[in-house]
Design an enzyme around this catalytic site. Structure first.
Site, PDB file in Angstrom:
ATOM      1  N   ASP A  22       0.806  -1.079  -0.116  1.00 51.42           N
ATOM      2  CA  ASP A  22       0.173  -0.141  -0.213  1.00 51.42           C
ATOM      3  C   ASP A  22       0.828   1.292   0.019  1.00 51.42           C
ATOM      4  O   ASP A  22       1.961   1.363   0.441  1.00 51.42           O
ATOM      5  CB  ASP A  22      -1.005  -0.035   1.373  1.00 51.42           C
ATOM      6  N   ASN A  70     -11.101  -2.409  -4.941  1.00 48.52           N
ATOM      7  CA  ASN A  70     -10.361  -1.496  -5.905  1.00 48.52           C
ATOM      8  C   ASN A  70     -11.092  -1.347  -7.324  1.00 48.52           C
ATOM      9  O   ASN A  70     -10.706  -0.591  -8.031  1.00 48.52           O
ATOM     10  CB  ASN A  70      -8.964  -2.055  -6.268  1.00 48.52           C
ATOM     11  N   ARG A  73     -12.483   2.117  -7.967  1.00 48.85           N
ATOM     12  CA  ARG A  73     -11.568   3.325  -8.238  1.00 48.85           C
ATOM     13  C   ARG A  73     -11.868   3.783  -9.451  1.00 48.85           C
ATOM     14  O   ARG A  73     -12.519   3.234 -10.409  1.00 48.85           O
ATOM     15  CB  ARG A  73      -9.982   2.856  -8.161  1.00 48.85           C
TER      16      ARG A  73
HETATM   17  C1  IPE Z   1      -5.659  -2.564  -0.131  1.00 51.16           C
HETATM   18  O1  IPE Z   1      -5.086  -1.338  -0.536  1.00 51.16           O
HETATM   19  C2  IPE Z   1      -5.577  -3.227  -1.408  1.00 51.16           C
HETATM   20  C3  IPE Z   1      -4.035  -3.492  -2.012  1.00 51.16           C
HETATM   21  C4  IPE Z   1      -3.144  -3.328  -1.531  1.00 51.16           C
HETATM   22  C5  IPE Z   1      -4.280  -4.289  -3.346  1.00 51.16           C
HETATM   23  P1  IPE Z   1      -6.126  -0.294  -0.390  1.00 51.16           P
HETATM   24  O2  IPE Z   1      -5.737   1.146  -0.619  1.00 51.16           O
HETATM   25  O3  IPE Z   1      -7.276  -0.491  -1.669  1.00 51.16           O
HETATM   26  O4  IPE Z   1      -6.959  -0.445   0.923  1.00 51.16           O
HETATM   27  P2  IPE Z   1      -8.030   0.578   1.754  1.00 51.16           P
HETATM   28  O5  IPE Z   1      -9.114   0.946   0.678  1.00 51.16           O
HETATM   29  O6  IPE Z   1      -7.174   2.005   1.794  1.00 51.16           O
HETATM   30  O7  IPE Z   1      -8.291   0.015   2.902  1.00 51.16           O
HETATM   31  C1  IPE Z   2      -1.501   0.396  -3.233  1.00 51.08           C
HETATM   32  O1  IPE Z   2      -1.423   1.664  -3.381  1.00 51.08           O
HETATM   33  C2  IPE Z   2      -1.886  -0.301  -4.727  1.00 51.08           C
HETATM   34  C3  IPE Z   2      -3.132  -0.728  -4.783  1.00 51.08           C
HETATM   35  C4  IPE Z   2      -4.188  -0.718  -3.997  1.00 51.08           C
HETATM   36  C5  IPE Z   2      -3.686  -1.024  -6.266  1.00 51.08           C
HETATM   37  P1  IPE Z   2      -2.621   2.674  -3.254  1.00 51.08           P
HETATM   38  O2  IPE Z   2      -3.077   2.953  -4.832  1.00 51.08           O
HETATM   39  O3  IPE Z   2      -3.849   2.252  -2.488  1.00 51.08           O
HETATM   40  O4  IPE Z   2      -1.889   3.959  -2.807  1.00 51.08           O
HETATM   41  P2  IPE Z   2      -2.591   4.833  -1.739  1.00 51.08           P
HETATM   42  O5  IPE Z   2      -3.032   4.218  -0.474  1.00 51.08           O
HETATM   43  O6  IPE Z   2      -3.562   5.727  -2.413  1.00 51.08           O
HETATM   44  O7  IPE Z   2      -1.226   5.714  -1.286  1.00 51.08           O
HETATM   45 MG    MG Z   3      -4.084   2.408  -0.574  1.00 47.70          MG
END
Ligand code: IPE
Ligand code: IPE
Ligand code: MG
Length: 247
Positions: A22, A70, A73
């Site tokens: 993350d 996800n 998004r």
């Molecule tokens: C969790 O990360 C999913 C992955 C790392 C693939 P997110 O960034 O989606 O999690 P939340 O929504 O902040 O909990």
């Molecule tokens: C993790 O990084 C990757 C995925 C969840 C695909 P994020 O995209 O969630 O990064 P933050 O949490 O917005 O920084």
């Molecule tokens: Mg994240």
């Protein structure tokens, strides 16, 4: 770094390490870049961490790459992540084979775009004979979806008379999960400072050690991983017993 490596007890390694990767978006934002650049940079950390795990002989590494949530998004970010998946798979197949690493995937893979799904199955097939380490990508993965699927499959077998309800136990449930071929998670690492599970491997982490770090995933290095493993090795896993029983 070598000093860190020397401190790691090779007989006490986590057999199954799972990572919630993350912080890609925040990494990019802090640098004034597009979120996509964070994801792209995150793939470098995937390579470094995978190689480090293979180097110290961790047999199972599972990476949370895309959750069922996800999908919510922005469409453009989802498309980009799927394209990045395809290009990374294409790029990494050689290295996976060179390093004797088998690729595996868990999640509702049919929900992936056709191209990504096909590429994924292709790399899984082309690395299936590798034996040094199993790298599992959690893609379109959600633990609740996995549990729902499991309940449906078991119900179906009960209905057909193949399983009797009294016999449903941990072994039967475990054998219907996406992770049926993997051992329980020993160590779960989450980067970026968030301290939550976000629908990852709920059943499988029942007794995992949890490790949270503020480092954003694109900045996560081999040295950080070794520190997490050392921290893990200094914990006492009691599994409900007393400390005296363990020692
Ligand atoms: C969790 O990360 C999913 C992955 C790392 C693939 P997110 O960034 O989606 O999690 P939340 O929504 O902040 O909990
Ligand atoms: C993790 O990084 C990757 C995925 C969840 C695909 P994020 O995209 O969630 O990064 P933050 O949490 O917005 O920084
Ligand atoms: Mg994240």
């Amino acid at each position: 770094m070598n000093r860190l490596l020397d401190q790691i007890d090779k007989n006490k390694l986590p057999q199954h390490l799972a990572i919630i990767m993350d912080g890609n978006g925040r990494w990019a934002k802090a640098k004034g870049l597009f979120r996509s650049m964070g994801h792209e940079s995150g793939t470098k950390a995937v390579r470094e961490i995978t190689e480090a795990c293979a180097e110290i002989n961790i047999p199972y590494l599972t990476l949370y790459a895309f959750s069922t949530e996800n999908w919510n998004r922005p469409k453009l970010e989802v498309e980009l992540l799927m394209r990045l998946l395809v290009s990374s798979l294409k790029k990494e197949i050689k290295t996976l084979n060179k390093n004797n690493i088998k690729l595996n995937a868990i999640g509702n893979l049919e929900a992936l775009p056709k191209k990504a799904h096909k590429e994924l199955l292709d790399v899984i097939d082309k690395t299936k004979g590798n034996t040094r380490m199993t790298l599992t990508l959690a893609l379109s993965y959600g633990a609740r979806e996995e549990i729902i699927k499991t309940v449906k499959e078991i119900s179906d077998k009960v209905k057909k008379g193949l399983i009797s309800p009294q016999n449903i136990d941990e072994v039967i449930i475990t054998s219907h999960l996406y992770t049926r071929d993997l051992p329980d998670v020993d160590l779960l690492i989450r980067t970026s400072g968030e301290q939550r599970i976000s629908n990852f491997l709920l059943w499988q982490i029942a007794y995992a050690e949890l490790y949270f770090t503020d480092i954003l995933w694109p900045d996560y290095t081999k040295k950080d991983l070794f520190e997490a493993i050392l921290n893990y090795q200094n914990r006492e896993r009691r599994f409900g017993k007393t400390s005296e029983q363990i020692n």
